[in-house]
Design an enzyme around this catalytic site. Sequence first.
Site, mmCIF file in Angstrom:
data_model
loop_
_atom_site.group_PDB
_atom_site.id
_atom_site.type_symbol
_atom_site.label_atom_id
_atom_site.label_comp_id
_atom_site.label_asym_id
_atom_site.label_seq_id
_atom_site.Cartn_x
_atom_site.Cartn_y
_atom_site.Cartn_z
ATOM 1 N N ASP A 194 61.100 39.826 75.831
ATOM 2 C CA ASP A 194 61.909 41.046 75.801
ATOM 3 C C ASP A 194 62.135 41.463 74.340
ATOM 4 O OD1 ASP A 194 64.238 42.262 78.031
ATOM 5 O OD2 ASP A 194 64.373 42.793 75.922
ATOM 6 N N ASN A 222 67.398 43.217 88.100
ATOM 7 C CA ASN A 222 68.256 44.371 88.346
ATOM 8 C C ASN A 222 67.552 45.414 89.205
ATOM 9 O OD1 ASN A 222 70.201 43.222 86.604
ATOM 10 N ND2 ASN A 222 69.201 44.119 84.809
ATOM 11 N N GLN A 272 69.515 48.463 85.902
ATOM 12 C CA GLN A 272 68.062 48.625 85.727
ATOM 13 C C GLN A 272 67.795 49.826 84.835
ATOM 14 O OE1 GLN A 272 65.756 49.142 89.361
ATOM 15 N NE2 GLN A 272 63.817 48.752 88.313
ATOM 16 N N HIS A 281 60.824 43.914 87.435
ATOM 17 C CA HIS A 281 60.668 42.827 86.471
ATOM 18 C C HIS A 281 61.760 41.803 86.705
ATOM 19 C CE1 HIS A 281 63.094 46.036 84.697
ATOM 20 N NE2 HIS A 281 63.800 45.078 84.126
HETATM 21 P P1 AMP Z 1 66.435 46.176 82.913
HETATM 22 O O1 AMP Z 1 67.717 46.620 82.259
HETATM 23 O O2 AMP Z 1 66.616 45.078 83.907
HETATM 24 O O3 AMP Z 1 65.655 47.358 83.470
HETATM 25 O O4 AMP Z 1 65.606 45.532 81.756
HETATM 26 C C1 AMP Z 1 64.720 46.204 80.933
HETATM 27 C C2 AMP Z 1 64.430 45.284 79.774
HETATM 28 O O5 AMP Z 1 63.184 45.657 79.204
HETATM 29 C C3 AMP Z 1 65.461 45.341 78.649
HETATM 30 O O6 AMP Z 1 65.976 44.033 78.439
HETATM 31 C C4 AMP Z 1 64.659 45.843 77.442
HETATM 32 O O7 AMP Z 1 65.054 45.231 76.243
HETATM 33 C C5 AMP Z 1 63.248 45.481 77.829
HETATM 34 N N1 AMP Z 1 62.185 46.328 77.286
HETATM 35 C C6 AMP Z 1 62.077 47.668 77.405
HETATM 36 N N2 AMP Z 1 60.930 48.098 76.832
HETATM 37 C C7 AMP Z 1 60.305 47.005 76.359
HETATM 38 C C8 AMP Z 1 59.082 46.790 75.645
HETATM 39 N N3 AMP Z 1 58.272 47.786 75.300
HETATM 40 N N4 AMP Z 1 58.759 45.516 75.323
HETATM 41 C C9 AMP Z 1 59.576 44.480 75.642
HETATM 42 N N5 AMP Z 1 60.742 44.624 76.311
HETATM 43 C C10 AMP Z 1 61.098 45.862 76.652
#
Ligand code: AMP
Length: 138
Positions: free
Chosen positions: A32, A88, A95, A101
Amino acid sequence: MRDENCIFCRIANGEIPAATVYEDELFRVILDMGPASKGHALILPKEHFKDVCELDERYAAKVLQLGGRIGAAMKKSLGCTGFNLVQNNGTSAGQTVFHFHMHVIPRYEDGAPIVTWNPGSSNPEELKETAERISSCL
Ligand code: AMP
Ligand code: ZN
């Protein structure tokens, strides 16, 4: 199916580089970019599913076991003593990327609280009524 406008589809399929921990025919596991703790990883299916309700059974059958494998590897390699699997679904649940994911979040001794809530109150009648409401929609 992939969605060309979805960043996680593009990362999972190698079109956009990311720090990859693991890859197989179904999943890519990346770090992440905004880690909750050192080593925070995301398990990404290579196909597009908006959330767990859409996830197809081929992926669903494997994702939990993969989460366990990644968490065990984190304990060996990073010295964390536990990990959270967090997933989430929906904006109200936090989310922000609408491609299924699963977060694998290493937890360290004396680390900051990450996945916590304050227990509320309940009574048996209310629990029974709520259980029946959910059950009626299964
Ligand atoms: P969620 O809030 O469960 O939708 O989690 C999305 C997660 O994706 C967050 O923890 C972000 O930091 C992570 N994220 C978003 N874009 C990227 C990216 N390009 N590379 C790595 N992590 C990402
Ligand atoms: Zn996608």
